[in-house]
Write a protein that holds these residues in place. Structure first.
Motif, mmCIF file in Angstrom:
data_model
loop_
_atom_site.group_PDB
_atom_site.id
_atom_site.type_symbol
_atom_site.label_atom_id
_atom_site.label_comp_id
_atom_site.label_asym_id
_atom_site.label_seq_id
_atom_site.Cartn_x
_atom_site.Cartn_y
_atom_site.Cartn_z
ATOM 1 N N ARG A 1 35.473 41.567 25.432
ATOM 2 C CA ARG A 1 35.710 41.866 26.834
ATOM 3 C C ARG A 1 36.947 41.145 27.359
ATOM 4 O O ARG A 1 37.651 41.662 28.222
ATOM 5 N N VAL A 2 37.231 39.980 26.846
ATOM 6 C CA VAL A 2 38.481 39.295 27.198
ATOM 7 C C VAL A 2 39.674 40.113 26.723
ATOM 8 O O VAL A 2 40.685 40.243 27.432
ATOM 9 N N LEU A 3 39.579 40.685 25.523
ATOM 10 C CA LEU A 3 40.671 41.523 25.011
ATOM 11 C C LEU A 3 40.877 42.747 25.906
ATOM 12 O O LEU A 3 42.021 43.129 26.196
ATOM 13 N N ARG A 4 39.788 43.353 26.345
ATOM 14 C CA ARG A 4 39.919 44.533 27.213
ATOM 15 C C ARG A 4 40.615 44.180 28.520
ATOM 16 O O ARG A 4 41.514 44.895 28.976
ATOM 17 N N VAL A 5 40.185 43.065 29.126
ATOM 18 C CA VAL A 5 40.807 42.653 30.385
ATOM 19 C C VAL A 5 42.270 42.289 30.155
ATOM 20 O O VAL A 5 43.135 42.573 31.001
ATOM 21 N N GLY B 1 38.236 49.466 29.491
ATOM 22 C CA GLY B 1 36.842 49.062 29.476
ATOM 23 C C GLY B 1 35.962 49.904 28.588
ATOM 24 O O GLY B 1 34.826 49.511 28.301
ATOM 25 N N GLU B 2 36.436 51.061 28.120
ATOM 26 C CA GLU B 2 35.638 51.935 27.262
ATOM 27 C C GLU B 2 35.900 51.709 25.776
ATOM 28 O O GLU B 2 35.118 52.170 24.945
ATOM 29 N N ASP C 1 32.707 41.663 32.676
ATOM 30 C CA ASP C 1 34.036 41.227 32.245
ATOM 31 C C ASP C 1 34.637 40.176 33.171
ATOM 32 O O ASP C 1 35.308 39.253 32.722
ATOM 33 N N LEU C 2 34.437 40.362 34.483
ATOM 34 C CA LEU C 2 35.116 39.527 35.475
ATOM 35 C C LEU C 2 34.075 38.816 36.331
ATOM 36 O O LEU C 2 33.185 39.462 36.897
ATOM 37 N N HIS D 1 36.399 47.704 34.421
ATOM 38 C CA HIS D 1 35.683 46.483 34.045
ATOM 39 C C HIS D 1 34.589 46.171 35.063
ATOM 40 O O HIS D 1 34.765 46.380 36.267
ATOM 41 N N HIS D 2 33.484 45.631 34.562
ATOM 42 C CA HIS D 2 32.393 45.203 35.436
ATOM 43 C C HIS D 2 32.760 43.879 36.096
ATOM 44 O O HIS D 2 33.442 43.034 35.504
ATOM 45 N N LEU D 3 32.256 43.691 37.328
ATOM 46 C CA LEU D 3 32.710 42.571 38.151
ATOM 47 C C LEU D 3 31.513 41.899 38.810
ATOM 48 O O LEU D 3 30.582 42.574 39.282
ATOM 49 N N PHE D 4 31.550 40.561 38.846
ATOM 50 C CA PHE D 4 30.523 39.755 39.500
ATOM 51 C C PHE D 4 31.187 38.877 40.546
ATOM 52 O O PHE D 4 32.047 38.051 40.228
#
Length: 537
Positions: free
Chosen positions: A494-498, A457-458, A407-408, A234-237
């Motif tokens: 993206r919430v579902l993936r996380v 994430g894919e 995602d995060l 997942h991508h993160l900020f």
């Protein structure tokens, strides 16, 4: 015999195209012509090849010589055609048997004294040769280990043109002293060929990546987000004041990522071979790369491009690894928004007048930013010297469509004095977290067996909603956020993936409402009428 042919490879992006190198000798005034869309480096090979042949003790044919590179419609570039041109010319002059080189593919540069010099992109070149049915390739000795990574291909490691002629002619090999330039250090022949300012690092093959998560004081929520990012891709900020530990966390992310799979390792090695970034003495990149470009880096250097045919940028060099953009708002807005396509598709499509190509770019994006230009802005407004307009303008440099693909999103608060001076920190080490990440990834890989995906994430959102649906009770809070307009359709996916990653880390077979609430909280959503979610792993 006045005609001979052999094989070489032209690199188009990260892919190789097999090229037939033909040599034709005709009576007439001595001349040397190369046709077939050669670039300046190939045209200059006329002088390199002639000098190498003569200095290797061979006679240069004093006839009208034409070298053709077929297919003629494919642009060719670089000095890697020298070996093939030299052998084709010698076979046309009857110094070599034409059949000895007809099914041989040669890649390498020649120095004026006949030594074989390494070039970039040997691995993708040999991969293209194997796909085309070649069973034997000849490469300079310095890149033989890289070429040997391709199964089913015999590799001839040559130190000089003189040695190659002896091998092809069945003659005794001449005594060739080892090249003093090629020792245990970095390859000087590849020096200066890497893309400047990209900041690529490789973790060691024997675990010499010394940056440990236990070094980070406090920041338990950010550490949890880092673990989630590694486990699910997942991508993160990370957003917080200077000195809070954002860069420290980013530098420790590669240490908790699992080793690359064999197929992934070949993909990454091929890209880094083209860029001239392979670590000295390590022909195969086994661990996830870490790429941290400076905020002044241009868009072609990030997404790929350049004059003529495009070349891989930082997004491709971070393929299967981490792309860390520190001080993200300081990057050009055009550069940041150019990443929106690869964040979705995992590849970059670059079009130029000389051609277009697809470059792999499935990376884990990690953004770090201060809350305002001075870095001291907070909801309480303490000590901040920036006006509201300055704060809004600074934060708006990260566009909504870009952040919607992240995602995060975690707020990193300043470290307290007690946390910083604590002698025995309860923080877990990189090894402990990496073991949990590997277990979570194995659960996801087992779930997605038989599909093109390996991490959460894919997985496309449609597949998650149809093939791996959650119960209505689990999605209640996410549906409420969508109704309030705080969550887009992409955001829900993206919430579902996380949520699936949180479930994998906690050992659950399927996400429940608590897992979804954790994913929403880590995305920055504020759920009403409910306490903050408890850690699920």
């Amino acid at each position: 015999m006045v005609f001979a042919r052999t094989g070489s490879v032209a690199l188009i992006g990260v892919d190789g195209v097999v090229v037939e190198v033909q040599a034709d000798l005709e009576p007439g005034l001595a001349a040397f012509t190369i046709v077939g869309l050669p670039d300046k480096a190939i045209n200059e090979s006329r002088d390199r090849v002639r000098a190498a042949v003569v200095n290797s003790g061979e006679r240069w044919p004093l006839k009208k010589l034409t070298v053709g590179l077929s297919p003629a419609s494919v642009p060719k570039s670089g000095s890697g055609f020298d070996l093939a041109i030299a052998c084709a010319v010698l076979a046309a002059a009857e110094r070599l048997r034409p059949e000895s080189i007809e099914r041989l593919l040669l890649v390498g540069e020649l120095s004026l004294d006949g030594r074989a010099r390494p070039v970039r992109g040997v691995l993708p070149a040999v991969l293209a040769a194997a796909d085309a049915g070649y069973a034997k390739v000849a490469v300079p000795q310095a890149t033989a280990a890289e070429a040997a990574l391709v199964p089913g291909v015999e590799v001839l490691a040559v130190r000089s043109l003189r040695q190659l002629i002896a091998l092809l002619g069945g003659e005794p090999e001449p005594e060739e002293p080892p090249d003093p330039l090629f020792g245990s250090g970095p390859d000087p022949a590849l020096a200066g060929l890497s893309l400047p300012g990209i900041g690529v690092r490789h973790s060691g093959e024997d675990g010499d990546w010394k940056k440990d998560l236990a070094d980070v004081a406090g920041q338990f929520e950010a550490r949890r987000a880092l673990e989630l990012a590694a486990a699910g891709g997942h991508h993160l900020f990370l957003k917080g004041p200077p000195g809070a530990g954002k860069t420290m966390l980013a530098e420790r992310l590669p240490g908790i990522l699992p080793p690359l799979l064999p197929r992934e390792a070949l993909e990454v090695t091929a890209i880094h071979s083209i860029a001239g970034l392979l670590p000295a003495g390590r022909p195969l990149v086994r661990n996830a790369p870490y790429c941290a470009p400076h905020h002044s880096t241009t868009m072609p250097a990030i997404v790929g491009g350049g004059s003529g045919l495009p070349r891989p940028g930082a997004a491709s060099l971070a393929h299967r690894g981490v792309l860390f953009l520190d001080e993200a708002p300081e990057f050009s807005v055009r550069v940041l928004d150019a990443l929106r396509q690869p964040l979705e598709s995992g590849e970059v499509l670059v079009a130029r007048s000389a051609g277009s190509m697809r470059l792999p770019a499935r990376f884990l994006l990690l953004l770090a930013a201060n809350p305002c230009p001075c870095g001291r802005w907070s909801r309480r407004g303490e000590s901040c010297e920036c006006t509201p307009t300055m704060v809004s303008r600074y934060q708006a440099r990260l566009s909504g469509p870009l952040l919607d693909r992240v995602d995060l999103r975690v707020q990193v608060d300043a470290v307290s004095r007690a946390q910083l001076l604590q002698r025995e920190s309860p923080a877990e080490s990189t090894a402990v977290v990496a073991a949990r990440v590997l277990t979570a990834r194995e659960r996801a890989a087992a779930r997605y067996a038989g599909t093109p995906w390996r991490v959460n994430g894919e997985v496309p959102g449609h597949e998650l909603r149809t093939r791996y649906p959650l119960g209505p009770e689990a999605l209640r809070d996410a549906e409420r956020e969508m109704e309030r307009g705080f969550l887009t359709a992409r955001g829900l996916d993206r919430v579902l993936r996380v949520s699936w990653t949180v479930a994998d880390l906690s050992g659950s077979d399927r996400p429940n409402r608590t897992h979804v609430r954790t994913a929403l909280a880590l995305r920055g959503a504020h759920i009403r009428d409910a306490p903050p979610p408890e850690p699920c792993f």
